[in-house]
Design a protein around this motif. Sequence first.
Motif, PDB file in Angstrom:
ATOM      1  N   GLY A  96    -102.930  -1.475  16.696  1.00 57.93           N
ATOM      2  CA  GLY A  96    -103.310  -0.538  15.370  1.00 57.93           C
ATOM      3  C   GLY A  96    -103.411   0.850  15.768  1.00 57.93           C
ATOM      4  N   VAL A  97    -102.380   1.209  16.670  1.00 58.28           N
ATOM      5  CA  VAL A  97    -102.446   2.587  17.054  1.00 58.28           C
ATOM      6  C   VAL A  97    -101.073   3.290  16.645  1.00 58.28           C
ATOM      7  CG1 VAL A  97    -102.371   4.634  18.927  1.00 58.28           C
ATOM      8  CG2 VAL A  97    -103.903   2.277  19.337  1.00 58.28           C
ATOM      9  N   PRO A  98    -101.044   3.988  15.558  1.00 55.94           N
ATOM     10  CA  PRO A  98     -99.778   4.805  15.115  1.00 55.94           C
ATOM     11  C   PRO A  98     -99.098   5.631  16.121  1.00 55.94           C
ATOM     12  CG  PRO A  98    -101.741   5.766  14.005  1.00 55.94           C
ATOM     13  CD  PRO A  98    -102.309   4.677  14.951  1.00 55.94           C
ATOM     14  N   THR A  99     -97.956   5.853  16.251  1.00 58.73           N
ATOM     15  CA  THR A  99     -97.438   6.930  17.036  1.00 58.73           C
ATOM     16  C   THR A  99     -96.241   7.596  16.207  1.00 58.73           C
ATOM     17  OG1 THR A  99     -95.421   5.272  17.388  1.00 58.73           O
ATOM     18  CG2 THR A  99     -97.176   5.065  18.827  1.00 58.73           C
ATOM     19  N   GLU A 100     -95.888   8.555  16.704  1.00 57.55           N
ATOM     20  CA  GLU A 100     -94.644   9.436  16.057  1.00 57.55           C
ATOM     21  C   GLU A 100     -93.282   8.614  16.372  1.00 57.55           C
ATOM     22  OE1 GLU A 100     -94.672  13.359  17.340  1.00 57.55           O
ATOM     23  OE2 GLU A 100     -96.713  14.129  16.666  1.00 57.55           O
ATOM     24  N   THR A 101     -92.360   9.114  15.488  1.00 57.55           N
ATOM     25  CA  THR A 101     -90.943   8.584  16.053  1.00 57.55           C
ATOM     26  C   THR A 101     -90.671   8.823  17.424  1.00 57.55           C
ATOM     27  OG1 THR A 101     -90.336   8.770  13.753  1.00 57.55           O
ATOM     28  CG2 THR A 101     -88.460   8.701  15.165  1.00 57.55           C
ATOM     29  N   ILE A 102     -89.856   7.868  17.968  1.00 58.73           N
ATOM     30  CA  ILE A 102     -89.353   8.077  19.145  1.00 58.73           C
ATOM     31  C   ILE A 102     -88.426   9.176  19.410  1.00 58.73           C
ATOM     32  CG2 ILE A 102     -88.318   7.266  21.445  1.00 58.73           C
ATOM     33  CD1 ILE A 102     -89.310   4.317  20.727  1.00 58.73           C
ATOM     34  N   ARG A 103     -88.456  10.201  20.328  1.00 54.78           N
ATOM     35  CA  ARG A 103     -87.524  11.307  20.298  1.00 54.78           C
ATOM     36  C   ARG A 103     -86.730  11.263  21.647  1.00 54.78           C
ATOM     37  NH1 ARG A 103     -90.918  16.298  18.952  1.00 54.78           N
ATOM     38  NH2 ARG A 103     -92.643  15.035  19.215  1.00 54.78           N
ATOM     39  N   ILE A 104     -85.885  12.039  21.942  1.00 50.23           N
ATOM     40  CA  ILE A 104     -84.825  12.148  23.088  1.00 50.23           C
ATOM     41  C   ILE A 104     -85.184  13.683  23.772  1.00 50.23           C
ATOM     42  CG2 ILE A 104     -82.607  12.015  24.294  1.00 50.23           C
ATOM     43  CD1 ILE A 104     -83.607   9.218  23.237  1.00 50.23           C
ATOM     44  N   ASP A 105     -85.783  13.668  24.878  1.00 45.19           N
ATOM     45  CA  ASP A 105     -85.825  15.033  25.450  1.00 45.19           C
ATOM     46  C   ASP A 105     -84.298  15.600  25.551  1.00 45.19           C
ATOM     47  OD1 ASP A 105     -85.902  17.068  27.599  1.00 45.19           O
ATOM     48  OD2 ASP A 105     -87.739  16.329  28.066  1.00 45.19           O
ATOM     49  N   PRO A 106     -84.055  16.790  25.046  1.00 48.97           N
ATOM     50  CA  PRO A 106     -82.652  17.354  25.107  1.00 48.97           C
ATOM     51  C   PRO A 106     -82.153  17.743  26.585  1.00 48.97           C
ATOM     52  CG  PRO A 106     -84.044  18.853  24.080  1.00 48.97           C
ATOM     53  CD  PRO A 106     -84.735  17.432  24.406  1.00 48.97           C
ATOM     54  N   TYR A 107     -83.180  18.021  27.401  1.00 52.30           N
ATOM     55  CA  TYR A 107     -82.796  18.357  28.655  1.00 52.30           C
ATOM     56  C   TYR A 107     -82.980  17.233  29.712  1.00 52.30           C
ATOM     57  CZ  TYR A 107     -84.143  22.656  26.591  1.00 52.30           C
ATOM     58  OH  TYR A 107     -84.234  23.724  25.674  1.00 52.30           O
TER      59      TYR A 107
END
Length: 129
Positions: A96-107
Amino acid sequence: MLLQAVHHIAVICADYQRSKAFYTDVLGLQVIREVYREERDSWKLDLALGDQYVIELFSFPDPPPRASRPEACGLRHLAFAVKDVAAAVQELHQKGVPTETIRIDPYTGKRFTFFTDPDGLPLELYEQP
């Protein structure tokens, strides 16, 4: 001064039992010790991740709110390393814990995402396979 490591992170919570359940039941941190300090009307919970002491969780009567977004001055977030961000996100969603969208670290090319604890403290999952 030669720093060796981060010793711990201290977190003050608004609802001690709710935050204790979040950090232990949801995130899986292990209780080292729990102490009630009567003179402060305060609980202190020492938590470990694996064999490493990482978080002190405190309760205090009526703690003032702290600004945390957007990009307020001060501690930005607390990051946890995980082997697989997508699997960790799925487990958080099941609890039941919402998260943001998975992103990629550009570095680094590593995957990461953010979520919050019960008091809105920004937490990050950062992939370290």
